[in-house]
Scaffold this motif. Sequence first.
Motif, mmCIF file in Angstrom:
data_model
loop_
_atom_site.group_PDB
_atom_site.id
_atom_site.type_symbol
_atom_site.label_atom_id
_atom_site.label_comp_id
_atom_site.label_asym_id
_atom_site.label_seq_id
_atom_site.Cartn_x
_atom_site.Cartn_y
_atom_site.Cartn_z
ATOM 1 N N THR A 219 0.922 -1.066 -0.049
ATOM 2 C CA THR A 219 -0.065 -0.092 -0.092
ATOM 3 C C THR A 219 0.862 1.246 -0.067
ATOM 4 O O THR A 219 2.084 1.054 -0.165
ATOM 5 C CB THR A 219 -0.912 -0.018 1.231
ATOM 6 N N GLY A 220 0.339 2.368 0.318
ATOM 7 C CA GLY A 220 1.019 3.581 0.343
ATOM 8 C C GLY A 220 0.131 4.796 -0.063
ATOM 9 O O GLY A 220 -1.011 4.868 0.333
ATOM 10 N N VAL A 221 0.966 5.820 -0.166
ATOM 11 C CA VAL A 221 0.209 7.178 -0.328
ATOM 12 C C VAL A 221 0.529 7.814 -1.800
ATOM 13 O O VAL A 221 1.609 7.819 -2.301
ATOM 14 C CB VAL A 221 0.704 7.921 0.684
ATOM 15 N N SER A 222 -0.497 8.619 -2.221
ATOM 16 C CA SER A 222 -0.135 9.249 -3.669
ATOM 17 C C SER A 222 -0.597 10.857 -3.293
ATOM 18 O O SER A 222 -1.612 11.082 -2.733
ATOM 19 C CB SER A 222 -0.902 8.454 -4.571
ATOM 20 N N VAL A 223 0.012 11.551 -4.323
ATOM 21 C CA VAL A 223 -0.425 12.981 -4.460
ATOM 22 C C VAL A 223 -0.768 12.909 -5.775
ATOM 23 O O VAL A 223 0.180 12.811 -6.651
ATOM 24 C CB VAL A 223 0.557 13.831 -3.975
ATOM 25 N N LEU A 224 -2.117 13.389 -6.149
ATOM 26 C CA LEU A 224 -2.541 13.393 -7.502
ATOM 27 C C LEU A 224 -3.154 14.936 -7.676
ATOM 28 O O LEU A 224 -3.644 15.457 -6.824
ATOM 29 C CB LEU A 224 -3.746 12.704 -7.597
ATOM 30 N N PHE A 225 -3.276 15.446 -8.980
ATOM 31 C CA PHE A 225 -3.929 16.518 -9.542
ATOM 32 C C PHE A 225 -5.229 16.114 -9.298
ATOM 33 O O PHE A 225 -5.626 15.036 -9.712
ATOM 34 C CB PHE A 225 -3.285 16.908 -10.704
#
Length: 86
Positions: free
Chosen positions: A1-7
């Motif tokens: 799993t993890g984290v994302s920064v998206l527009f």
Amino acid sequence: TGVSVLFTVLEMDAGPIAAQEEYELNGNEKADELLPILFERGSRLLVDTLPAVWSGDKTQDGTGCVLQDEEAVTHAAKMSKEEGEL
């Protein structure tokens, strides 16, 4: 799993990925333990990514980002009322 920064775009989870960080699970995590860890990592990742957004190195049109492959989309079945009960 993890984290994302998206527009942000009109579709769900479809915008250009400005940053991503994986978090390896050991299989014994509980949601109430994992949430604060991922929240802290995601918050830090966002703060670390913002300068590249402000400078124009990462933009909503995908410049400097990873574009998501629409051909690789997977769909989850709609949850039933019973699945939402605690």
